[in-house]
Write an enzyme that holds these catalytic residues in place. Structure first.
Site, mmCIF file in Angstrom:
data_model
loop_
_atom_site.group_PDB
_atom_site.id
_atom_site.type_symbol
_atom_site.label_atom_id
_atom_site.label_comp_id
_atom_site.label_asym_id
_atom_site.label_seq_id
_atom_site.Cartn_x
_atom_site.Cartn_y
_atom_site.Cartn_z
ATOM 1 N N HIS A 364 17.846 47.238 1.181
ATOM 2 C CA HIS A 364 17.207 48.430 0.461
ATOM 3 C C HIS A 364 17.845 49.634 1.234
ATOM 4 C CE1 HIS A 364 13.553 45.699 -0.498
ATOM 5 N NE2 HIS A 364 14.909 45.299 -1.116
ATOM 6 N N CYS A 677 30.512 46.302 -14.412
ATOM 7 C CA CYS A 677 30.011 47.301 -13.167
ATOM 8 C C CYS A 677 29.607 46.527 -12.145
ATOM 9 C CB CYS A 677 28.426 47.412 -13.947
ATOM 10 S SG CYS A 677 27.413 46.193 -14.402
HETATM 11 C C1 PEP Z 1 26.303 42.683 -10.278
HETATM 12 O O1 PEP Z 1 25.597 41.808 -9.718
HETATM 13 O O2 PEP Z 1 27.529 42.987 -10.187
HETATM 14 C C2 PEP Z 1 25.547 44.294 -10.606
HETATM 15 C C3 PEP Z 1 26.014 45.257 -10.806
HETATM 16 O O3 PEP Z 1 24.276 43.971 -10.136
HETATM 17 P P1 PEP Z 1 23.536 44.219 -8.576
HETATM 18 O O4 PEP Z 1 24.942 44.416 -7.760
HETATM 19 O O5 PEP Z 1 22.508 45.065 -8.700
HETATM 20 O O6 PEP Z 1 22.984 42.736 -8.381
#
Ligand code: PEP
Ligand code: MG
Length: 747
Positions: A364, A677
């Site tokens: 976090h 993303c």
């Molecule tokens: C991912 O898994 O690529 C993502 C964007 O989600 P997080 O990094 O929050 O798991």
């Protein structure tokens, strides 16, 4: 403990104290100390080995071995019995040393005449300083009492070293905390920073390791422990009915504070002549040494609790408060073993950088550091023992390097690098408003990832065209209790207001795995990344999901709204979630709330299974965003949090690109908008490759928008596509080398 032994031990410590107070130079003091110890322990030999660098021990003083070998005899960590003591931080007690496994004969010392060997580590709070050895001619095993006595002496030597009592000529006698150090860790948030150390928890300085009056010290210890117990009970009282995890920690504190074994060991140390605070620190040092060897996470946590409790006790004993006692420097770089997200948010943007001894790329605190764009390096071992408040420090968050008390040449090179980065930032600022159109006319949409209000100003500064991923769990993670719906409405409203009409993709709560809400019942799972997380939790806990959906609908208050569900592994999960959205919309309508003029509901593709879902799913879903961080870890079966495997597989591996290609094709058939993303979207070469594979929206950290745009503007995607295809035809494992070749030709 034999009374005679106790007095002998106290006598020795008294003599050591006199040594400490004497005017002698470091070498002379060491020489006299070896003589004193040999005499007191009735051994022919006493030697002190100190580290001259991280890997090498040097014989710095001896009584009984050949004087010529002093500062000549050296051994590597793990080499011989002395090296073994240093490496494992454990006592070696051998009656017949030459026949012991690993014994190394050092002819220059003349030690072949000595049979028995007792070596104890000289260490202070996990920092290895050297080894103290006694040897004798007759073949005997040292008694438990003798071992204990030598450990107590080693503890005093460690304190003396910390106070600078052995400073002299040569590397092994150079003062602690003054040499420049290059420490390596893991990059967790990019960027470079220059500043001065600010210890989150300053170390307690013990100036009196040896005490004259054991009765008084015992009373002091008892009083302090009593104060500690009362404090812990008070904390427990306040926390009753609240957060269960915090309660568990406090219960563990109470258990330690009442532990008879802990108390007994400290009393024994005092009886041998240590002061109350030195006795506490000796126990703490040993717990830290154990901590570095224990792998069981539960045990590690308990040892960490004991460490924290010892710090509290030391503060009570020394009167040194938890505050740093100095003002935050103008350019603070926070150094800590670990830090919680709340504490880090409190420091906020006043910090230039953060260095953590533990931490992890997905913790976090790391998430908060990213949101605040503060360079962060994690897993930097020994940083809290090496660094002193106010030390100059340079931090390279790209490479995961920390220069502590750097040499001038390093500072100059570092500043040059920072200047170059600043220059590049200026160049990126000049293309901020330029739309991202590649040389062959493809329009790429560059948007940003966010998670806190603190991120939103970056929307303007970076040139991002919207928020492609708003991680809503961060606002849940940095609090001690579940936020109320009304609070969420306000937060989401502020986000949409700040976005000023630009599209924001709100991802519903993605908890579980590494993101555990402190106030939600935590279910221990053998493989949390593959466990009860994200949409799985949402579908099982409909109340929380509904509350969040309502908050989003109300915050939109008629404006277009985009919602995305994380970690969808099969079409049915998306359908159920969508059904829940529709039901919530209906309910809001009945309650008379204004509904969004447009509502998009997308899914994150983070498990390979979804790429193979029936085509109907691609028809139904409003859009898809590839969560590359998770998708990659499951595709390669390589934990994204595990340093040993995290970087093992390349995103540009042709197998992974094959999967991406499939997703692009399937979205193409259904005309489903597709974005990416994960962190890779923000890496220029990876971003270029993803664009060439057909992905038209890339969501990344704001700082990456400039570098990615700059490369895309200069690139022809057709040409890149050909390079990728050729490399795949040649049977290469990754297309990276081919792309790097192309890039080199561009400059
Ligand atoms: C991912 O898994 O690529 C993502 C964007 O989600 P997080 O990094 O929050 O798991
Ligand atoms: Mg994910």
């Amino acid at each position: 403990m034999a009374d005679g032994m106790e007095t002998e031990s106290r006598k020795l410590l008294r003599r050591l104290r006199e040594e400490m107070a004497s005017e002698a130079a470091g070498q002379e003091r060491l020489d006299r100390i070896t003589h004193l110890i040999a005499d007191s322990m009735r051994c022919e030999v006493c030697s002190i080995y100190l580290f001259r660098d991280e890997e090498t021990l040097e014989l710095c003083a001896t009584e009984g071995l050949s004087p010529e070998s002093v500062h000549q005899t050296r051994m590597r960590l793990g080499e011989g019995l002395v090296g073994r003591v240093a490496k494992f931080g454990k006592v070696v007690n051998a009656a017949d040393a030459p026949s012991e496994k690993g014994f190394r004969y050092m002819p220059e010392t003349g030690e072949e005449r000595f049979s028995s060997f007792l070596g104890v580590p000289v260490q202070r709070l996990g920092q290895k300083l050297g080894v103290l050895v006694v040897q004798s001619r007759d073949e005997r095993s040292f008694s438990a009492d003798e071992v204990y006595a030598l450990e107590v002496v080693a503890m005093v030597l460690a304190e003396m070293a910390e106070l600078g009592a052995f400073v002299g000529e040569g590397a092994a006698l150079s003062p602690l905390h003054q040499q420049s150090r290059l420490l390596r860790g893991g990059p967790a948030q990019e960027g470079s920073a220059e500043g001065h150390v600010w210890l989150h928890e300053p170390r307690v300085v013990i100036t009196n390791p040896i005490a004259e009056d054991p009765h008084r010290e015992r009373d002091r210890l008892h009083e302090a422990v009593e104060e500690l117990r009362v404090g812990v009970d008070k904390m427990l009282e306040i926390s009753r009915g609240g957060d269960t995890e915090q309660l568990q920690v406090l219960e563990a504190y109470r258990m330690f504070a009442n532990s008879k074994g802990w108390m007994r060991r400290m009393e024994e140390d005092i009886a041998r002549g240590l002061s109350a605070e030195a006795a506490v620190e000796k126990e703490q040092s040993q717990a830290r040494a154990r901590m570095s060897q224990v792998t069981d996470p539960y045990l590690r946590e308990r040892l960490a609790d004991l460490d924290d409790l010892s710090n509290r006790l030391l503060r009570i004993l020394t009167g040194q408060g938890s505050a740093n006692g100095t003002d935050l420097p103008p350019d603070p770089i926070l150094v800590a073993r670990n830090i919680g997200p709340g504490d880090l948010l409190e420091y906020g943007r006043s910090l230039k950088g953060v260095v953590l001894e533990e931490g992890s790329v997905g913790s976090h605190a790391t998430i908060v550091a990213r949101a605040l764009a503060i360079p962060l390096v994690v897993h930097v071992s020994r940083i809290t023992t090496e660094a002193l408040n106010g030390d100059q420090i340079l931090l390279d968050g790209d490479e995961g390097l920390v220069h502590l008390r750097p040499e001038d040449t390093v500072v100059t090179a570092f500043r040059d690098k920072m200047a170059m980065q600043a220059e590049a930032q200026k160049r990126y600022a000049s293309i901020r408003e330029t739309p991202t159109v590649t040389k062959d006319g493809e329009r790429i949409n560059l948007v940003m990832n966010a998670g806190l209000m603190a991120d939103l100003p970056s929307l303007k500064n970076s040139g991002a065209e919207g928020v492609g991923l708003f991680r809503t769990e961060l606002q849940f993670l940095v609090r001690n209790q579940m936020p109320k719906r009304s609070e969420l409405v306000t937060q989401y409203q502020r986000v949409m207001d700040a976005a000023d009409g630009k599209r924001v993709v709100f991802r519903t709560l993605d908890i579980g795995s590494d993101k555990v809400l402190p106030y939600m019942k935590h279910v221990a799972e053998p493989n949390p990344a593959l466990g009860w997380r994200a949409i799985r939790v949402g579908l099982d806990k409909r109340g929380v999901m509904r509350m969040q959906l309502q908050a989003l609908l109300r915050a939109a208050n008629g404006r277009p709204l985009t919602i995305m569900f994380p970690f969808v592994a099969q079409a049915e999960e998306y359908r159920e979630a969508r059904w829940e959205v529709n039901k919530t919309v209906e309910r809001e309508r009945r309650l008379g709330h204004v509904l969004p003029e447009e509502l998009e509901i997308g899914a994150m593709l983070e498990t390979p299974s979804l790429a193979f879902a029936p085509q109907k799913f691609f028809d139904e879903v409003d859009f898809i965003s590839i969560g590359g961080n998770d998708l990659k870890q499951f595709f390669f079966a390589a934990d994204r949090e595990n340093e040993l495997v995290r970087r093992r597989y390349d995103t540009l591996n042709v197998s992974f690109l094959g999967l991406i290609e499939r997703i692009v094709e399937r979205c193409g058939i259904s005309d489903t908008p597709l974005s990416f993303c994960g962190e890779d979207a923000g890496r220029p070469i990876e971003a270029l490759c993803l664009a060439a594979m057909g992905i038209r929206t890339l969501s990344m950290r704001p700082a990456s928008v400039g570098p990615v745009k700059s490369l895309l503007l200069r690139s022809d995607l057709q040409e890149i596509r050909k390079i990728i295809t050729d490399a795949r035809h040649r049977g290469e494992q990754s297309v990276r080398p081919a792309l790097m070749n192309w890039l080199r030709e561009q400059v």
